[in-house]
Design a protein around this motif. Sequence first.
Motif, short mmCIF file in Angstrom:
data_model
loop_
_atom_site.label_atom_id
_atom_site.label_comp_id
_atom_site.label_asym_id
_atom_site.label_seq_id
_atom_site.Cartn_x
_atom_site.Cartn_y
_atom_site.Cartn_z
N LEU A 148 0.80 -1.23 0.00
CA LEU A 148 0.00 0.00 0.00
C LEU A 148 0.83 1.29 0.00
O LEU A 148 0.54 2.20 -0.79
N PRO A 149 1.87 1.43 0.84
CA PRO A 149 2.63 2.68 0.84
C PRO A 149 3.34 2.98 -0.48
O PRO A 149 3.70 4.13 -0.75
N GLU A 150 3.55 1.94 -1.30
CA GLU A 150 4.24 2.11 -2.58
C GLU A 150 3.29 2.49 -3.71
O GLU A 150 3.74 2.87 -4.80
N LEU A 151 2.00 2.38 -3.47
CA LEU A 151 1.02 2.63 -4.53
C LEU A 151 0.54 4.08 -4.53
O LEU A 151 0.41 4.69 -3.47
N SER A 152 0.27 4.57 -5.71
CA SER A 152 -0.35 5.89 -5.81
C SER A 152 -1.81 5.78 -5.39
O SER A 152 -2.36 4.68 -5.28
N LYS A 153 -2.44 6.91 -5.15
CA LYS A 153 -3.86 6.88 -4.79
C LYS A 153 -4.69 6.37 -5.95
O LYS A 153 -5.78 5.83 -5.75
N LYS A 154 -4.18 6.54 -7.15
CA LYS A 154 -4.87 6.04 -8.34
C LYS A 154 -4.28 4.68 -8.70
O LYS A 154 -3.52 4.52 -9.66
N ALA A 155 -4.61 3.68 -7.89
CA ALA A 155 -4.11 2.32 -8.10
C ALA A 155 -5.17 1.35 -7.58
O ALA A 155 -6.06 1.73 -6.82
N ILE A 156 -5.06 0.12 -8.01
CA ILE A 156 -6.05 -0.87 -7.59
C ILE A 156 -5.36 -2.17 -7.18
O ILE A 156 -4.22 -2.44 -7.58
N PHE A 157 -6.05 -2.94 -6.35
CA PHE A 157 -5.64 -4.30 -6.03
C PHE A 157 -6.51 -5.26 -6.84
O PHE A 157 -7.72 -5.03 -7.01
N ILE A 158 -5.90 -6.34 -7.33
CA ILE A 158 -6.63 -7.40 -8.01
C ILE A 158 -6.40 -8.70 -7.24
O ILE A 158 -5.26 -9.15 -7.10
N LEU A 159 -7.47 -9.27 -6.71
CA LEU A 159 -7.39 -10.56 -6.03
C LEU A 159 -7.44 -11.67 -7.08
O LEU A 159 -8.46 -11.87 -7.73
N ASP A 160 -6.34 -12.36 -7.24
CA ASP A 160 -6.29 -13.47 -8.20
C ASP A 160 -6.86 -14.71 -7.54
O ASP A 160 -6.38 -15.14 -6.48
N ASP A 161 -7.89 -15.31 -8.16
CA ASP A 161 -8.60 -16.45 -7.59
C ASP A 161 -9.11 -16.09 -6.20
O ASP A 161 -8.86 -16.79 -5.21
N GLY A 162 -9.89 -15.00 -6.13
CA GLY A 162 -10.28 -14.45 -4.84
C GLY A 162 -11.74 -14.61 -4.46
O GLY A 162 -12.16 -14.03 -3.45
#
Length: 353
Positions: free
Chosen positions: A134-148
């Motif tokens: 999270l600290p490395e991501l910009s505010k304009k970023a997303i997480f993708i849960l693979d097989d979630g």
Amino acid sequence: MSKLKPLKPNIFSNTLSSLYTAIIHIRNIIYDLFPGLAKKTGRYTISIGGIHTGGTGKTPMAMLVGSHFLKKDIGIAYLSRGYGRKSSNPVIVSPMNQKNWEEIGDEPAMIHSLLSDSWLGIGPNRYKNALKILPELSKKAIFILDDGFQHRKIFRDKNILCIPASIFQDRVLPVGYLREPVSSLKRADIICIIGSLDETESMIKIKKTISEILPKVHIYIIYQIAENWVNLKSGQQLKKITLKKPLLLSGIANPQRFVKLVESMGVTPYKIVNYEDHHIFRSREIDNEIDSQVDGIITTEKDIIRLTGINLVKCSNIWYLKIKLIFFDNYSQTDFYYNIQKKFFIYYNKKEY
């Protein structure tokens, strides 16, 4: 072949299936009653998963979604368990920093090799890995849960479910391949029915059936089609290869689909060898399958990750088949991308661009 072999229906296996189904129902009821149990990552989160044990196009879908957001200059970070890897330690992979598949798993390794600008968080505790990234991501970023889809410990803003055309003919483990009963389809925001072109008629029927049951869910018919062949050593890409007696080698959940794709490219395998999903290849076992007639090896893009680096004495002419997902029509494709990003722009209170 897959490690999973469904049991024949009988009193014992049916009882096990009923017990397993009851446990899944109770777990889902708990998460439905107490939504706070699902922790938020701090970024817009998309889950891509399935209720079938394998071979439903989840990884190609994860790459399709990730590629779409990267093209819009929106950063992505995949959270994956990393099934089949040799290590059990959590691993964070930054953009452009390649890791061996033994450390992160073959599917995450394939994703990162094709989408090198992405982050990877590998390990069973996906929420903890999300906090590390999270600290490395910009505010304009997303997480993708693979097989979630079953990983309900993390809150998702969009739930994408990939299902095969045969979903209604299957049964819940251990007498079938379903991780959850088909009633779980109601948790999805988007359902992607993924299959081959010759399954179109049944896919249309399934879409109609689901639409009647779940009218608010967006449903899309998507095909897995062959794109081109790639030579492992040279990187040469061809629409057609001239192998006359190739050995077809795979270690995936749905080898029958791969065989059909190969035949659709005008290639007739001389010999077919299918191992279990995520199989760790050994040079000796493959060399033992090669006789004097074999003039090459053909395999999948996922399997090539585990074949790279193996020294095959009897045959080094190896080609893998790249596949791609295409939508039933242009309207479906446009509507799909609109729906996966609509909530994203609302989430960040920004206008679509």
